[in-house]
Design a protein around this motif. Structure first.
Motif, PDB file in Angstrom:
ATOM      1  N   LEU A  47       4.606  11.109 -44.524  1.00 38.42           N
ATOM      2  CA  LEU A  47       3.718  11.256 -45.011  1.00 38.42           C
ATOM      3  C   LEU A  47       2.999  10.040 -45.835  1.00 38.42           C
ATOM      4  O   LEU A  47       3.332   9.508 -46.010  1.00 38.42           O
ATOM      5  N   SER A  48       1.595  10.380 -46.158  1.00 40.64           N
ATOM      6  CA  SER A  48       0.360   8.612 -47.278  1.00 40.64           C
ATOM      7  C   SER A  48       0.618   9.215 -48.206  1.00 40.64           C
ATOM      8  O   SER A  48       0.948  10.228 -48.791  1.00 40.64           O
ATOM      9  N   GLY A  49       0.345   8.126 -49.187  1.00 38.04           N
ATOM     10  CA  GLY A  49       0.233   7.762 -50.220  1.00 38.04           C
ATOM     11  C   GLY A  49      -0.903   8.692 -50.870  1.00 38.04           C
ATOM     12  O   GLY A  49      -0.756   8.911 -52.114  1.00 38.04           O
ATOM     13  N   THR A  50      -1.823   9.419 -50.121  1.00 35.03           N
ATOM     14  CA  THR A  50      -2.917  10.658 -50.507  1.00 35.03           C
ATOM     15  C   THR A  50      -2.038  12.515 -50.685  1.00 35.03           C
ATOM     16  O   THR A  50      -3.389  13.028 -50.768  1.00 35.03           O
ATOM     17  N   GLY A  51      -0.777  12.253 -49.451  1.00 38.03           N
ATOM     18  CA  GLY A  51      -0.390  13.344 -49.775  1.00 38.03           C
ATOM     19  C   GLY A  51      -1.060  14.005 -48.035  1.00 38.03           C
ATOM     20  O   GLY A  51      -1.086  15.007 -47.854  1.00 38.03           O
ATOM     21  N   GLU A  52      -1.094  13.091 -47.152  1.00 37.25           N
ATOM     22  CA  GLU A  52      -1.702  13.857 -46.255  1.00 37.25           C
ATOM     23  C   GLU A  52      -0.743  13.109 -44.364  1.00 37.25           C
ATOM     24  O   GLU A  52      -0.166  12.668 -44.916  1.00 37.25           O
ATOM     25  N   LEU A  53      -0.619  14.860 -43.961  1.00 39.07           N
ATOM     26  CA  LEU A  53       0.375  14.151 -43.139  1.00 39.07           C
ATOM     27  C   LEU A  53       0.220  13.453 -41.642  1.00 39.07           C
ATOM     28  O   LEU A  53      -0.944  14.075 -40.304  1.00 39.07           O
ATOM     29  N   GLU A  54       0.806  13.386 -40.935  1.00 33.30           N
ATOM     30  CA  GLU A  54       0.334  12.146 -39.520  1.00 33.30           C
ATOM     31  C   GLU A  54       1.859  12.179 -38.329  1.00 33.30           C
ATOM     32  O   GLU A  54       2.242  11.984 -38.726  1.00 33.30           O
TER      33      GLU A  54
END
Length: 328
Positions: free
Chosen positions: A169-176
């Motif tokens: 989970l990135s700091g901007t709320g995206e999922l990888e």
């Protein structure tokens, strides 16, 4: 305080919505307030803000409830069908939602006051498993966040595909996507709970009636190290739909629907050892352990059944079709 979610008429239940109850000195529960809501099957309390989130299952919505006024602040679409689990990341910046029927997981940004700001990510799983009537498609049942040196990881437990899929989970709320961990075929994984201070975790096998021990390493990757029956004693004919897991000290507790008990496991060894089956009412979907007392949502008994873990008589609080009970 305890908060109770339920199934209402929209899901074939007879509950009202979300009920707030207070525990008295002798363990009895008394209703304090109630709010109408359509089948809030899962509740999550914000760690610091006075709000509660409810997964309104058939509506495909997440409701934010103000605990001071005990009123719904707002609702947002869950991003999929039949939301069944909610979790908040440790930094309190994001709310995670598992959508069962659509096999998806959504991420929502949170404001400092706990309000949902926007949806930042949505992933949809594909696949199935060998249990034809329950694993015809992906069914995400739980989203489990964890802080690691690599950042926040989210493990999506997929009952339909017999997998745990982990995302960064990135700091901007995206999922990888990070890792995919297979469970034994037909397990139907419903929940995952990590054992603090170790690399072990436990998975509720809803369809197989099992408790699966997994080892995590590297972070987000889970390898099966043991599979045990989810009850201490054989329960006879009929399936066991394992539901909820919770760790308390050196014990793991598992709710079993069918055998209708909460089973206690000793965690002294690598794989848990079942030591007792605690009767707890019919179809125990969820429970919470608070100050040595296990409060069980006995869905088909229309009651919260509370019993002391150290022994003693249980108490019952009548409430329609409870599905979730959490401390406030």
């Amino acid at each position: 305080m305890l908060y109770i979610g339920c199934h209402t008429a929209a899901s074939g239940g007879n509950g009202v919505g979300v009920t707030a109850v207070r525990e008295g000195p002798s363990g009895e529960l008394t209703k304090v307030a109630e709010i109408e809501l359509t089948s809030p099957s899962w509740l999550t309390r914000h760690p610091t803000a006075p709000v509660l989130y409810a997964a309104a299952e058939p509506a495909g919505e997440i409701a934010t409830i103000d605990l001071d006024s005990f009123a719904v602040l707002d609702t947002v679409a869950s991003g999929g069908a039949d939301p069944c689990h909610l979790a908040i990341t440790a930094d309190q910046r994001f709310l995670l939602c598992a959508n069962y029927s659509s096999g998806s997981m959504a991420v929502f940004g949170l404001a400092a006051d706990g309000r949902i700001v926007d949806r930042t990510a949505l992933v949809t799983h594909e696949g199935g498993g060998p249990v034809a009537d329950r694993q015809e498609a992906a069914h995400v049942h739980m989203a489990v966040p964890a802080g690691t040196p690599q950042g926040t990881l989210v493990a999506a437990v997929d009952l339909g595909t017999d997998e745990i899929r982990t995302y960064r989970l990135s700091g901007t709320g995206e999922l990888e996507p990070l890792a995919v961990s297979a469970m034994p075929p037909g397990t139907g994984p419903r929940q995952l709970v990590r054992r603090p201070g170790t690399d072990l975790a436990y998975v509720a096998g809803e369809l197989a009636g099992t408790l699966v021990t997994v080892r995590e390493g590297p972070a987000g990757t889970f390898t099966t190290v043991g599979v045990e029956p989810a009850t201490a004693a054989p329960h006879g004919a009929g399936p066991n739909y394992v539901a909820h897991l919770e760790i308390s000290g050196e014990r793991l507790y598992v709710s079993n629907r069918g055998p209708d008990c909460v089973t206690e496991f000793d965690l002294a060894a690598t794989t848990p050892v079942a030591v007792a089956d605690h009767p707890c009412g019919a179809f125990p979907r969820h429970f919470s352990i608070v100050d040595g007392v296990c409060h069980v949502a006995a869905q088909r008994d229309d009651a919260i059944v509370s019993f002391p873990l150290g022994g003693g008589e249980p108490t019952r609080f009548a409430t329609g079709t409870p599905t979730c009970v959490i401390p406030g």
